[in-house]
Design an enzyme around this catalytic site. Structure first.
Site, PDB file in Angstrom:
ATOM      1  N   GLY A   1       0.824  -1.202   0.000  1.00 11.37           N
ATOM      2  CA  GLY A   1       0.000   0.000   0.000  1.00 11.37           C
ATOM      3  C   GLY A   1       0.856   1.249   0.000  1.00 11.37           C
ATOM      4  O   GLY A   1       0.511   2.263   0.607  1.00 11.37           O
TER       5      GLY A   1
ATOM      6  N   VAL B   1      -2.598  -7.823  -2.425  1.00  5.48           N
ATOM      7  CA  VAL B   1      -2.327  -8.564  -1.186  1.00  5.48           C
ATOM      8  C   VAL B   1      -3.451  -9.526  -0.848  1.00  5.48           C
ATOM      9  O   VAL B   1      -3.258 -10.453  -0.047  1.00  5.48           O
ATOM     10  CB  VAL B   1      -2.064  -7.614   0.005  1.00  5.48           C
ATOM     11  CG1 VAL B   1      -0.802  -6.796  -0.223  1.00  5.48           C
ATOM     12  CG2 VAL B   1      -3.262  -6.730   0.286  1.00  5.48           C
TER      13      VAL B   1
ATOM     14  N   SER C   1      -4.458   0.223  13.853  1.00  9.64           N
ATOM     15  CA  SER C   1      -5.026   1.567  13.862  1.00  9.64           C
ATOM     16  C   SER C   1      -5.451   1.872  15.287  1.00  9.64           C
ATOM     17  O   SER C   1      -5.578   0.958  16.111  1.00  9.64           O
ATOM     18  CB  SER C   1      -6.245   1.616  12.931  1.00  9.64           C
ATOM     19  OG  SER C   1      -7.027   2.766  13.150  1.00  9.64           O
TER      20      SER C   1
ATOM     21  N   TYR D   1     -14.043  -1.859   8.954  1.00  8.04           N
ATOM     22  CA  TYR D   1     -12.669  -1.394   9.168  1.00  8.04           C
ATOM     23  C   TYR D   1     -12.210  -1.675  10.600  1.00  8.04           C
ATOM     24  O   TYR D   1     -11.112  -2.196  10.830  1.00  8.04           O
ATOM     25  CB  TYR D   1     -12.583   0.103   8.871  1.00  8.04           C
ATOM     26  CG  TYR D   1     -11.206   0.694   9.042  1.00  8.04           C
ATOM     27  CD1 TYR D   1     -10.236   0.550   8.059  1.00  8.04           C
ATOM     28  CD2 TYR D   1     -10.875   1.408  10.194  1.00  8.04           C
ATOM     29  CE1 TYR D   1      -8.967   1.100   8.211  1.00  8.04           C
ATOM     30  CE2 TYR D   1      -9.621   1.964  10.362  1.00  8.04           C
ATOM     31  CZ  TYR D   1      -8.667   1.803   9.369  1.00  8.04           C
ATOM     32  OH  TYR D   1      -7.410   2.341   9.531  1.00  8.04           O
TER      33      TYR D   1
ATOM     34  N   LYS E   1      -9.137  -4.110  11.880  1.00  8.57           N
ATOM     35  CA  LYS E   1      -7.953  -3.610  12.584  1.00  8.57           C
ATOM     36  C   LYS E   1      -7.776  -4.275  13.951  1.00  8.57           C
ATOM     37  O   LYS E   1      -6.648  -4.435  14.426  1.00  8.57           O
ATOM     38  CB  LYS E   1      -8.022  -2.085  12.702  1.00  8.57           C
ATOM     39  CG  LYS E   1      -7.876  -1.377  11.356  1.00  8.57           C
ATOM     40  CD  LYS E   1      -6.607  -1.813  10.621  1.00  8.57           C
ATOM     41  CE  LYS E   1      -6.428  -1.123   9.292  1.00  8.57           C
ATOM     42  NZ  LYS E   1      -5.161  -1.526   8.604  1.00  8.57           N
TER      43      LYS E   1
END
Length: 295
Positions: free
Chosen positions: A19, A70, A149, A162, A166
């Site tokens: 990324g 990925v 995160s 998300y 994480k």
């Protein structure tokens, strides 16, 4: 923890950053190249990855671009084989690739949920699975840093996919740390906990997976605004985080005060066995107004 500096530890060797064509990943790639590492700019966006690699080269650094998905285990395996064939070792692997999504949990469509998990969670696993055996075989002291995160140590409304991903990355990183400790392997493992670093992640989420949920849209508008106005510069954040990695830290923070505040709140919630906080205060800070039926 040691007194070694980033300039000492990362002045040579090979770094792979996934990324790395934009945002946090690009900042990390550029900073590592400035320190003296040869950087593999790995990203799904081949054109942007090539632009970053060429820019690094034009500034005197050493870099190559590598398109990689990925989420595709075979593609990651092929990249790992190519990198080791070319460079012989990898001293630093940063698993950074990730995407966002917004909306109430039950509103997330299945393809978006699966794509996010394949990139954010499976992508880290695929890189670990392909790179760790080769690093062990090479015997070269190395480091693997996985991007979780602040969302990996807390919970946030209208960002469920998300946040779940994480939390999973953080758990995977802690397990990897323990697995490698059994082998007494010369591989440092670090969990990176960024707060707000300027990137296009919120814009990309709105573009790739639009929602009609007014609360989610207002929250993402506010996060994008704050990201632009208050987010850390990716290069400055990279310098701060790479210094911690160089010292051998497990917990890597982009913003010491904000990240520590978040982990402290989470610690108190777990110690007190409190339910998650009502998001009302967070929404008010963002300037997001709830209607009567949403309160």
């Amino acid at each position: 923890m040691t007194d070694i500096t980033a300039a000492q530890r990362f002045s040579s060797g090979t770094a792979v950053v996934t990324g790395a064509a934009a945002g946090i990943g690009e900042g990390l790639a550029r900073h590592l190249a400035r320190l003296g590492m040869t950087v593999v700019v790995a990203d799904l966006d081949a054109a942007r990855a090539s632009d970053v690699a060429r820019s690094i080269e034009s500034q005197g650094g050493q870099s190559i671009a590598r398109r990689v998905d990925v989420a595709d285990a075979a593609d990651v395996e092929e990249m790992a084989a190519e990198v080791f064939d070319r460079f012989g070792s990898v001293e630093l692997l940063i698993n950074n690739a990730g995407i966002e999504s917004s909306g109430f949990l039950w509103e997330i469509d299945i393809p978006r949920w699966e794509r996010l998990m394949r990139i954010n969670v499976d992508g880290v696993f695929h890189c670990v699975r392909s790179f760790v055996p080769r690093i062990l075989d090479s015997g070269t002291p190395s480091c693997i840093a996985n991007l979780s995160s602040v969302g990996g140590v807390t919970t946030v409304a209208v960002q469920s996919p998300y946040i779940v991903s994480k939390h999973a990355v953080l758990a995977m990183t802690e397990c990897l740390y323990q697995d490698l400790a059994i082998l007494d392997a010369p591989i440092q493992v670090s969990a990176v906990i960024p707060h707000s670093i300027r990137s296009d992640i919120f814009l990309a989420a709105r573009r790739e997976s639009p929602t009609t949920n007014p609360v989610a849209n207002a929250v993402f508008d506010a996060m994008q605004r704050d990201n632009v106005e208050k987010g850390l510069d990716p290069l400055a954040a990279a310098e701060h985080m790479i210094a911690q990695i160089a010292r051998g830290d497990f917990w890597i923070l982009s913003d010491d005060e904000m990240c520590t505040s978040t982990t402290t709140r989470r610690a108190h919630q777990l110690l007190d066995l409190s339910p998650p906080a009502h998001p009302r205060a967070m929404l008010e800070r963002m300037g997001v107004a709830l209607t009567e039926g949403q309160r």
